[in-house]
Design an enzyme around this catalytic site. Structure first.
Site, PDB file in Angstrom:
ATOM      1  N   CYS A 183       3.141   0.304 -19.316  1.00 41.26           N
ATOM      2  CA  CYS A 183       1.783   0.232 -20.621  1.00 41.26           C
ATOM      3  C   CYS A 183       1.327  -1.211 -20.741  1.00 41.26           C
ATOM      4  O   CYS A 183       2.332  -2.041 -20.301  1.00 41.26           O
ATOM      5  CB  CYS A 183       2.704   0.621 -21.522  1.00 41.26           C
ATOM      6  SG  CYS A 183       1.864   0.679 -23.214  1.00 41.26           S
ATOM      7  N   PRO A 184       0.428  -1.525 -20.683  1.00 38.98           N
ATOM      8  CA  PRO A 184      -0.846  -0.490 -21.267  1.00 38.98           C
ATOM      9  C   PRO A 184      -1.793  -0.137 -20.028  1.00 38.98           C
ATOM     10  O   PRO A 184      -2.718   0.416 -20.389  1.00 38.98           O
ATOM     11  CB  PRO A 184      -1.564  -1.488 -22.153  1.00 38.98           C
ATOM     12  CG  PRO A 184      -1.615  -2.824 -21.906  1.00 38.98           C
ATOM     13  CD  PRO A 184      -0.223  -2.834 -21.063  1.00 38.98           C
TER      14      PRO A 184
END
Length: 81
Positions: A18-19
């Site tokens: 992430c992200p």
């Protein structure tokens, strides 16, 4: 498990966390025409909720399906406009 729709392009974001799966999915979807389907293959379990949340809050995309298989997460996103 396998998708029951035609996949236009596959995006491999395995090893990314992430992200980045969402960032790269957004970039790849921009290159598709309306109606085309992007298959996203990830190893980050958070991508299940991240891509679902992104798709539900983003106009012009539809999350068709998500699959989990032994630590591999596959998402199918259609560009709708």
């Amino acid at each position: 498990m396998s998708a029951e729709f035609d996949i236009t392009q596959t995006l491999d974001v395995q090893g990314e966390s992430c992200p980045m799966p969402v960032v790269k999915t957004r970039g790849a979807i921009d290159d598709l025409a309306a109606g085309e389907v992007l298959e996203v293959v990830a190893t980050d379990s958070g991508s299940m909720s991240d891509i679902e949340g992104w798709a539900s809050g983003t106009a012009g995309v539809e999350l068709l399906a998500q699959e989990e298989d032994d630590g591999r997460y596959t998402h199918y996103v259609r560009k709708t406009e």
